[in-house]
Enzyme design. Structure first.
Site: not given
Ligand code: IPM
Ligand code: MG
Length: 364
Positions: A135, A218, A246
């Site tokens: 990132y 994975d 997620d």
């Molecule tokens: C999260 C979100 C963020 C990330 C996005 C909105 C940039 O997906 O906090 O998980 O990737 O960190």
């Molecule tokens: Mg996210």
């Protein structure tokens, strides 16, 4: 004590309003200062994270955050996009430790896409490194190579101290829970992951009471849907954590249920942090009063626990949410659970109602 409240965009304002009501109900002494960020700030002619907002955050004990993002700004360069606010907050306040607890509430088992018997008892916490890795690594750019071909590069970089500080958070949390830590990497391919695994193994000697397991990312993604209830604490780098969180979130039936804490250095229990639901802006349902406020309300509970060191109030909020779910109430995203669908506001009011009830009985 004071809390900076940044509702942001999309469903952010609706769900944060409910979380703010919950905070006021459990801790009437707190000062809540509302501030702009994201598309809301851009529309007011300001930067995604205005200086005034940064100042409010800097002089508060914690930040309660909604979500930022708006399709209207998708084509703008990154520094002028709403999401830039999130990255500035994470890096300016050095919020390196992202905690994402995932649990299934009684009464919601049927809302999961997995069989109820697989997720019964699911209670895990994902610890994601938040200020390093791909990132933030440089170079991060678009370029044209020597053959005139368009290309792009992102850089994944981790230093040993960066790995150590996040892995310590994982071990410490595991120690206070079921004493099982899963470290996730991709050491068969990535140099950063080889350093990660080496570092974790060297640290394990200081935590003889914690069982350690390594999983390649994975495989971790697969095990999370195969045997989710076996996980206790998972620790991983930034992007793997983004993806796995997620996946872990949807195990509960709705990503709208999930809170998060992003903590600065210091001991969890007394440290500066930012607290946000992980569901995002959900522009398709924004403004309709149907969004799930649980992620925001449980984020307020984490704020009480980790930044205000008020574990008792945190537990009251968590118990009130569990009570409302157990009574069969939930928002539309959890319709598959059965029970009754209520609005964002009605759910928030139900939580506050239970808090008031508990408060009264506690005082006799
Ligand atoms: C999260 C979100 C963020 C990330 C996005 C909105 C940039 O997906 O906090 O998980 O990737 O960190
Ligand atoms: Mg996210």
């Amino acid at each position: 004590m004071s809390v900076a409240v940044i509702p942001g965009d999309g469903i952010g304002p609706e769900i944060v309003a409910q979380a703010a009501n919950v905070l006021r109900a459990v801790r009437p002494d707190l000062t809540l200062t509302f501030a702009l960020a994201g598309a809301a700030a851009l529309r007011a002619g300001e930067a995604p994270l205005p200086q005034s907002t940064r100042r409010v955050c800097g002089s508060s004990d914690a930040i309660l955050f909604g979500s930022v993002g708006d399709p209207e700004f998708d084509s703008a360069p990154f520094p002028q996009r709403p999401e830039a606010a999130l990255f500035s907050l994470r890096s300016d306040f050095r919020l390196f430790a992202n905690l994402r607890p995932v649990r299934v509430y009684d009464g919601l088992e049927r809302a999961s896409t997995l069989h109820a018997h697989l997720i019964r008892g699911l209670d895990l916490i994902l610890v994601r490194e938040l200020t390093g890795g791909i990132y933030f690594g440089r170079p991060k750019e678009r370029a044209v190579n020597s053959d005139g071909v368009e290309c792009a590069v992102d850089t994944m970089v981790y230093s040993k101290p960066e790995i150590e500080r996040i892995v310590h958070v994982g071990f410490e949390l595991a120690r206070k829970r079921r004493k099982h830590l899963v470290s996730v990497d991709k050491q068969n391919i990535l140099e950063t992951s080889r350093l990660w695994r080496e570092t974790v193994n060297a640290m394990a000697a200081s935590y003889p009471d914690v069982g350690l397991e390594h999983l390649l990312v994975d495989n971790a993604a697969m095990q999370l849907v195969r045997r989710p209830a076996d996980f206790d604490v998972i620790v991983t780098e930034n992007m793997f954590g983004d993806i796995l969180s997620d996946e872990a979130a949807i195990l509960t039936g709705s990503i709208g249920n999930l809170p998060s804490a992003s903590l600065a250095a210091g001991k969890p229990g007394w440290t500066f942090g930012m607290y946000e639901p992980i569901g995002g802006t959900a522009p398709d349902i924004a403004g309709r009063g149907i969004a799930n406020p649980v992620g925001a309300i449980l984020s307020a509970a984490l704020l009480l626990r980790y930044s205000l060191n008020d574990v008792q109030s945190a537990q009251r909020v968590e118990a009130a949410v569990a009570d409302v779910f157990a009574a069969g109430l939930h928002t539309a995203d959890l319709a598959a659970a059965g029970g009754s669908v209520v609005s964002t506001e009605q759910f928030g009011a139900a939580v506050v109602g239970r808090l008031d009830g508990r408060g009264r009985s506690a005082h006799g």
